[in-house]
Scaffold this motif. Structure first.
Motif, short mmCIF file in Angstrom:
data_model
loop_
_atom_site.label_atom_id
_atom_site.label_comp_id
_atom_site.label_asym_id
_atom_site.label_seq_id
_atom_site.Cartn_x
_atom_site.Cartn_y
_atom_site.Cartn_z
N ARG A 1 -3.15 22.89 22.23
CA ARG A 1 -2.97 21.72 23.09
C ARG A 1 -3.13 22.12 24.55
O ARG A 1 -2.50 23.06 25.03
CB ARG A 1 -1.61 21.08 22.84
CG ARG A 1 -1.34 19.82 23.65
CD ARG A 1 -0.21 19.01 23.05
NE ARG A 1 -0.60 18.47 21.74
CZ ARG A 1 0.18 17.70 20.99
NH1 ARG A 1 1.41 17.40 21.39
NH2 ARG A 1 -0.26 17.24 19.83
N HIS B 1 -5.64 12.57 23.73
CA HIS B 1 -4.56 11.60 23.84
C HIS B 1 -4.37 11.27 25.32
O HIS B 1 -4.06 12.17 26.11
CB HIS B 1 -3.26 12.16 23.27
CG HIS B 1 -3.33 12.54 21.82
ND1 HIS B 1 -2.76 11.78 20.83
CD2 HIS B 1 -3.90 13.60 21.20
CE1 HIS B 1 -2.97 12.35 19.65
NE2 HIS B 1 -3.66 13.46 19.85
N ASN C 1 -2.53 8.64 28.23
CA ASN C 1 -1.63 7.57 28.64
C ASN C 1 -2.20 6.99 29.92
O ASN C 1 -2.32 7.70 30.93
CB ASN C 1 -0.21 8.11 28.86
CG ASN C 1 0.58 8.16 27.58
OD1 ASN C 1 0.93 7.13 27.01
ND2 ASN C 1 0.88 9.37 27.10
N ARG D 1 -7.45 0.43 20.20
CA ARG D 1 -6.68 1.67 20.26
C ARG D 1 -5.56 1.76 19.22
O ARG D 1 -5.01 2.85 18.99
CB ARG D 1 -6.07 1.83 21.65
CG ARG D 1 -4.97 0.84 21.99
CD ARG D 1 -4.54 0.98 23.44
NE ARG D 1 -3.42 0.10 23.79
CZ ARG D 1 -3.56 -1.18 24.10
NH1 ARG D 1 -4.78 -1.73 24.09
NH2 ARG D 1 -2.51 -1.91 24.42
N PRO E 1 -7.34 10.20 14.63
CA PRO E 1 -6.70 8.89 14.48
C PRO E 1 -7.68 7.87 13.90
O PRO E 1 -8.86 7.85 14.25
CB PRO E 1 -6.31 8.53 15.92
CG PRO E 1 -6.29 9.82 16.67
CD PRO E 1 -7.33 10.68 16.03
N GLN F 1 -1.29 3.89 25.26
CA GLN F 1 -1.69 5.15 24.64
C GLN F 1 -3.04 4.99 23.96
O GLN F 1 -3.21 4.08 23.14
CB GLN F 1 -0.64 5.61 23.63
CG GLN F 1 0.71 5.93 24.25
CD GLN F 1 1.72 6.39 23.22
OE1 GLN F 1 1.55 6.19 22.02
NE2 GLN F 1 2.78 7.04 23.68
N ALA G 1 -5.87 7.26 21.89
CA ALA G 1 -6.14 8.54 21.24
C ALA G 1 -7.36 8.40 20.34
O ALA G 1 -7.49 7.41 19.61
CB ALA G 1 -4.93 9.01 20.43
N ASP H 1 -10.74 10.97 18.31
CA ASP H 1 -11.34 12.28 18.10
C ASP H 1 -12.74 12.32 18.71
O ASP H 1 -13.39 11.29 18.90
CB ASP H 1 -11.38 12.64 16.62
CG ASP H 1 -12.16 11.65 15.78
OD1 ASP H 1 -12.09 10.44 16.06
OD2 ASP H 1 -12.85 12.07 14.83
N SER I 1 -0.72 13.41 28.94
CA SER I 1 -2.10 13.25 28.49
C SER I 1 -2.63 14.64 28.17
O SER I 1 -2.43 15.58 28.95
CB SER I 1 -2.96 12.57 29.56
OG SER I 1 -2.54 11.23 29.78
N ASP J 1 -6.21 18.18 22.06
CA ASP J 1 -5.95 19.19 21.04
C ASP J 1 -7.29 19.80 20.63
O ASP J 1 -8.19 19.10 20.15
CB ASP J 1 -5.27 18.57 19.82
CG ASP J 1 -3.80 18.26 20.08
OD1 ASP J 1 -3.18 18.96 20.89
OD2 ASP J 1 -3.27 17.30 19.47
#
Length: 244
Positions: free
Chosen positions: A34, A113, A115, A151, A165, A184, A186, A188, A235, A238
């Motif tokens: 991360r 991810h 915010n 989202r 996600p 939020q 998120a 890939d 924020s 990964d």
């Protein structure tokens, strides 16, 4: 995501310039590293401790990825080609890691991810994973994107195997942004295998448009986006790093 049996999967590791084989994906030796969006446009492994911290980005609707990107070439058969991205990145919101002390292999699906706050009820979010070489050259590695109203992360079983996600994109799951409120987001990025060399920097670049591929959303062409990066609203990205 849990590793699954794939049959024989052949993939190519950029930077190492070598073809490899696996029967399991993601690779069993994957460890998600991360990296947090941080102050001074940094990208760091340590989570933020300050209760405040954010960056404002005025979306530039004229940013794009050119005519030789993955979207245009998959139909015409021409090779994907992205020139040096340093000039393009001047119009994006970017975060850089310190120079790597050792080589780092990233193989799999990065997941970002965010915010965010926005002045518009909808918007397009693009995330680019890039390599910054010691001479300043910027290489696009992979990318991902999501429309803000889609989202919501669905608990439904996806129609195919997911490695990030799952967003149903159904009308019933649509979630307009509420101007000024934190949302939020998120998603890939496309899977990649690349060896980042010692001395390189890892860059995450964020955009709100790709004029070369995606039509703008009416009324949401150039909003002001605030990316939160503090202890309350982290924020981060990964990265699927490979041990050994």
């Amino acid at each position: 995501a849990e590793p699954i049996e794939t049959g024989v999967l052949e993939y190519y590791t950029l930077g190492e310039n070598r073809w490899k084989l696996t029967r399991v994906w993601p690779l069993p030796q994957t460890r998600m590293q991360r990296m947090y969006l941080s102050a001074d446009h940094g990208l760091r492994p340590d989570p933020p401790v300050d209760q405040t911290g954010s960056d404002i980005y005025h979306v530039d609707p004229n940013t794009g990825t050119g005519q030789n990107n993955r979207w245009h070439t998959q139909v015409g058969g021409a090779p994907v080609y992205h020139p040096d991205r340093r000039e393009a990145d001047e119009r994006l919101l970017v975060y850089d890691s310190p120079p790597l002390q050792t080589d780092m292999e990233i193989t799999g699906h990065p997941v970002i991810h965010l915010n965010v706050r926005s002045t518009a009820p909808d918007g397009q979010f693009f995330a680019y994973l890039e390599a910054v070489l010691p001479d300043g050259t910027v290489k696009l590695v992979t990318e991902g994107q999501l429309r803000a109203i889609h989202r919501k992360i669905s608990d439904d079983t996806p129609p195919y195997t997911m490695f990030g996600p799952y967003h149903s994109c159904k009308r019933a799951d649509a979630m307009p942004l509420l101007p000024g409120e934190v949302a939020q987001i998120a998603f890939d990025l496309f899977p990649i295998s690349v060896l980042f060399k010692a001395g390189w920097r890892i860059r995450v670049a964020i955009a709100g448009a790709d004029k070369d591929v995606f039509a703008p959303i009416p009324g949401c062409e150039a909003p002001e986006i605030t990316v939160e990066r503090n202890a309350s609203y982290q924020s981060f990205i990964d990265l699927p790093t490979i041990l050994g």
